[in-house]
Design a protein around this motif. Structure first.
Motif, mmCIF file in Angstrom:
data_model
loop_
_atom_site.group_PDB
_atom_site.id
_atom_site.type_symbol
_atom_site.label_atom_id
_atom_site.label_comp_id
_atom_site.label_asym_id
_atom_site.label_seq_id
_atom_site.Cartn_x
_atom_site.Cartn_y
_atom_site.Cartn_z
ATOM 1 N N GLN A 222 -5.390 6.545 0.261
ATOM 2 C CA GLN A 222 -4.470 5.385 0.468
ATOM 3 C C GLN A 222 -4.833 4.593 -0.752
ATOM 4 O O GLN A 222 -6.092 4.459 -0.951
ATOM 5 N N ILE B 135 -9.103 0.752 7.274
ATOM 6 C CA ILE B 135 -8.988 1.947 7.082
ATOM 7 C C ILE B 135 -10.358 2.656 7.216
ATOM 8 O O ILE B 135 -11.538 2.255 6.828
ATOM 9 N N THR C 119 -1.298 5.807 9.851
ATOM 10 C CA THR C 119 -1.404 7.343 9.661
ATOM 11 C C THR C 119 -2.729 7.838 10.262
ATOM 12 O O THR C 119 -3.624 7.398 9.742
ATOM 13 N N PHE D 160 -5.165 5.565 7.830
ATOM 14 C CA PHE D 160 -4.838 4.793 7.094
ATOM 15 C C PHE D 160 -3.698 3.878 7.562
ATOM 16 O O PHE D 160 -3.309 3.815 8.685
ATOM 17 N N ASN E 217 -0.712 0.713 6.688
ATOM 18 C CA ASN E 217 0.271 0.206 5.960
ATOM 19 C C ASN E 217 1.189 -0.921 6.534
ATOM 20 O O ASN E 217 1.364 -0.570 8.005
ATOM 21 N N CYS F 281 0.846 -1.145 -0.037
ATOM 22 C CA CYS F 281 0.016 -0.041 -0.041
ATOM 23 C C CYS F 281 0.870 1.286 0.019
ATOM 24 O O CYS F 281 1.967 1.282 0.421
ATOM 25 N N THR G 290 0.453 5.700 1.093
ATOM 26 C CA THR G 290 -0.281 6.579 1.746
ATOM 27 C C THR G 290 0.076 7.882 1.531
ATOM 28 O O THR G 290 1.349 7.947 1.826
#
Length: 369
Positions: free
Chosen positions: A129, A165, A224, A175, A177, A111, A113
């Motif tokens: 994202q 998410i 995030t 977000f 990852n 991923c 972002t």
């Protein structure tokens, strides 16, 4: 011409009792959730984690969760009851990142972002994202609306998994990852459960960071966090929680550690050089492109064409199961509007497909917003 995006199911749960929320979720997913479990067990076995080892890891993760946040274990057990599955099956789904951390094979995509905080604050922060995952698992994700915790929330998650998410009613977005640390193990609070906990219980970035620091963490990820005033990234790992802040308004993350202490024990060969190449392409665009003023402007930052780093991830024609990575969804989060917009597909697909809009305040779902 606008193309209707792939139809994925929508799950809605509304109950203050965790087990009852789980039962409602499991009941709504009862038709497809067993197939998702079977596919994950096959994936785990493909990367060298046998079913007995998966079961043992799931039980260990459940013990950790029972000590740290028993409400989440109750909800997971409720999902199993609603779907007619064994509790360890659903625990393994929620702990799939932890279980997969035992694999050592390189992963060809993941991923990307971008969060953006306008310098002169004409508007609140916003972000985007891509969610890249195994192409075979594309039928097994859904949008959802959850009411019952401290804050209601909306977003995207996989069948049986509490969160991923999303955006909550307080205007806090998350977000997600995955990262790789040499000390990763299936021994802490699963990172997907942490995401659900943040969305359900934290009202601000600072509250989210405090919650994350309270958890025993044994596997890595980058969450995030974005609210109407603040952007930060929590890199979680077996070492702890490192906090990153925007530079020139942008906070970008792919799948390698940016915190120096975490980077010193990066699990090398897992995402490199793909992660660094994607990060570099995004960084170059942040220097060259016009300043984004609305969330939609970030979509073009994640375009990629053949020969470029795969921000828009497509599996190689000859790739086998376990290596067929694809961008399954693209997500925009806008805290000012308490809104998540989700597209089934890559950022390039946004040129011809409609977004699904989820309102965290009213818990409404519309297509084409």
């Amino acid at each position: 011409m606008t193309e209707t995006s792939t139809v994925h199911s929508h799950v809605s749960v509304d109950d203050t009792r965790p087990r009852e929320r789980g039962i409602a979720r499991g009941t709504q997913l009862r038709t497809d959730l067993p197939a998702s479990v079977e596919l994950y067990l096959r994936l785990f076995d493909t990367v060298g984690v046998s079913e007995p080892r998966t079961r043992d890891s799931a039980h260990r993760l459940a013990d950790v969760l029972a000590a740290w946040g028993p409400r989440y274990l109750e909800e997971i057990e409720g999902i199993a009851a609603g779907a007619g599955l064994e509790p360890w099956h659903v625990m393994a789904l929620n702990g799939r990142t932890e279980i997969l951390s035992q694999a050592t094979a390189a992963r060809p995509g993941e991923c990307s972002t971008i969060a953006y905080a306008p310098a002169d604050r004409p508007s609140a922060p916003f972000g985007i994202q891509t969610w890249d995952w195994h192409e075979e698992l594309d039928p097994f994700w859904h949008t959802h609306q959850v009411r019952g915790p401290r804050h209601s929330y909306v977003g995207l998650t996989e069948h049986g998994i509490l969160g991923k998410i999303g955006m909550n009613s307080a205007g806090l977005g998350v977000f997600f990852n995955i990262l790789g640390h040499r000390d990763d193990a299936p021994a802490g609070v699963p990172v997907h459960v942490l995401s659900a906990a943040v969305l359900g219980e934290a009202g601000t970035v600072d509250e989210a960071l405090e919650l994350l620091r309270s958890a025993p963490i044994a596997t890595s990820g980058a969450l995030t966090l974005i609210d109407p005033d603040t952007v930060a990234c929590a890199e979680v790992s077996p070492v702890g929680v490192a906090t990153l802040r925007p530079s020139d308004g942008f906070l970008t993350h792919t799948n390698h550690f940016l915190d120096p202490a975490n980077a010193a024990r990066e699990k090398t060969g897992l995402y490199e050089p793909d992660s660094q190449d994607r990060y570099g392409l995004i960084a170059s665009r942040q220097q060259r492109y016009a300043e984004p003023t609305v969330a939609d402007h970030l979509v073009e930052y994640l375009y990629s064409d053949p020969g470029q780093p795969q921000l828009c991830c497509l599996p190689a024609p000859d790739a086998v199961f376990g290596q067929r990575w694809a961008t399954l969804a693209t997500v925009l989060l806008e805290p000012e509007h308490r809104r998540a917009r989700i597209l089934a597909g890559t950022p390039i697909d946004a040129r011809r497909r409609s977004w699904t809009t989820l309102d965290a305040t009213e818990a409404a779902c519309t297509v084409g917003g």
